[in-house]
Write a protein that holds these residues in place. Structure first.
Motif, mmCIF file in Angstrom:
data_model
loop_
_atom_site.group_PDB
_atom_site.id
_atom_site.type_symbol
_atom_site.label_atom_id
_atom_site.label_comp_id
_atom_site.label_asym_id
_atom_site.label_seq_id
_atom_site.Cartn_x
_atom_site.Cartn_y
_atom_site.Cartn_z
ATOM 1 N N ILE A 36 0.827 -1.210 0.000
ATOM 2 C CA ILE A 36 0.000 0.000 0.000
ATOM 3 C C ILE A 36 0.866 1.267 0.000
ATOM 4 N N PRO A 37 1.872 1.396 0.898
ATOM 5 C CA PRO A 37 2.699 2.601 0.818
ATOM 6 C C PRO A 37 3.503 2.657 -0.477
ATOM 7 N N GLY A 38 3.801 1.500 -1.050
ATOM 8 C CA GLY A 38 4.507 1.484 -2.326
ATOM 9 C C GLY A 38 3.692 2.132 -3.430
ATOM 10 N N TYR A 48 5.958 13.794 -10.193
ATOM 11 C CA TYR A 48 7.200 14.459 -10.599
ATOM 12 C C TYR A 48 7.644 14.046 -11.991
ATOM 13 N N ASP A 49 7.061 12.969 -12.536
ATOM 14 C CA ASP A 49 7.332 12.512 -13.896
ATOM 15 C C ASP A 49 8.820 12.232 -14.128
ATOM 16 N N GLU A 50 9.440 11.548 -13.201
ATOM 17 C CA GLU A 50 10.837 11.153 -13.351
ATOM 18 C C GLU A 50 10.878 9.716 -13.839
ATOM 19 N N MET A 51 11.242 9.521 -15.087
ATOM 20 C CA MET A 51 11.196 8.189 -15.696
ATOM 21 C C MET A 51 12.179 7.227 -15.028
ATOM 22 N N LEU A 52 13.377 7.678 -14.733
ATOM 23 C CA LEU A 52 14.371 6.800 -14.104
ATOM 24 C C LEU A 52 13.903 6.352 -12.721
ATOM 25 N N ALA A 53 13.296 7.262 -11.967
ATOM 26 C CA ALA A 53 12.792 6.913 -10.642
ATOM 27 C C ALA A 53 11.657 5.901 -10.752
ATOM 28 N N LEU A 54 10.782 6.080 -11.734
ATOM 29 C CA LEU A 54 9.673 5.147 -11.910
ATOM 30 C C LEU A 54 10.163 3.763 -12.293
ATOM 31 N N LEU A 55 11.103 3.686 -13.227
ATOM 32 C CA LEU A 55 11.628 2.382 -13.636
ATOM 33 C C LEU A 55 12.355 1.691 -12.487
ATOM 34 N N THR A 56 13.124 2.444 -11.728
ATOM 35 C CA THR A 56 13.824 1.876 -10.576
ATOM 36 C C THR A 56 12.828 1.376 -9.540
ATOM 37 N N PHE A 57 11.794 2.158 -9.286
ATOM 38 C CA PHE A 57 10.789 1.763 -8.306
ATOM 39 C C PHE A 57 10.081 0.485 -8.724
ATOM 40 N N ALA A 59 11.179 -1.877 -10.702
ATOM 41 C CA ALA A 59 12.109 -3.008 -10.617
ATOM 42 C C ALA A 59 12.319 -3.449 -9.174
ATOM 43 N N VAL A 60 12.516 -2.507 -8.278
ATOM 44 C CA VAL A 60 12.746 -2.853 -6.870
ATOM 45 C C VAL A 60 11.499 -3.459 -6.253
ATOM 46 N N VAL A 67 10.897 -11.692 -3.216
ATOM 47 C CA VAL A 67 11.638 -12.133 -2.031
ATOM 48 C C VAL A 67 10.695 -12.316 -0.847
ATOM 49 N N LEU A 68 9.775 -11.382 -0.638
ATOM 50 C CA LEU A 68 8.847 -11.499 0.487
ATOM 51 C C LEU A 68 7.920 -12.696 0.344
#
Length: 79
Positions: A36-38, A48-57, A59-60, A67-68
């Motif tokens: 939910i917080p994710g 903020y429309d940051e593409m690199l941040a969105l792709l990283t998020f 993937a993580v 894993v969980l």
């Protein structure tokens, strides 16, 4: 402030409270409470429309969910 940012902040705050105090203390409810917080964080990044941040998020989140789920399966198999 955009509506995505405001909605993301609200979902993030509600999600953090839900993750801190889960009602049934099962592994599945904790996993859902962490997702939910994710979602709220994702909405803030979309504002903020940051593409690199969105792709990283994305993937993580995919890796951490995998894993969980494995940890949950092992804990339930051990019981």
């Amino acid at each position: 402030m955009t509506p995505e940012f405001i909605l993301g902040c609200i979902i993030l705050i509600i999600g953090v409270i839900a993750a801190a105090f889960p009602r049934p203390k099962t592994y599945l409810s904790r996993l859902i409470s962490l997702e939910i917080p994710g979602l709220g964080l994702l909405l803030i990044m979309i504002a903020y429309d940051e593409m690199l941040a969105l792709l990283t998020f994305v993937a993580v989140t995919a890796i951490s969910t995998f894993v969980l789920v494995r940890v949950i399966e092992r804990k339930e198999a051990a019981q």
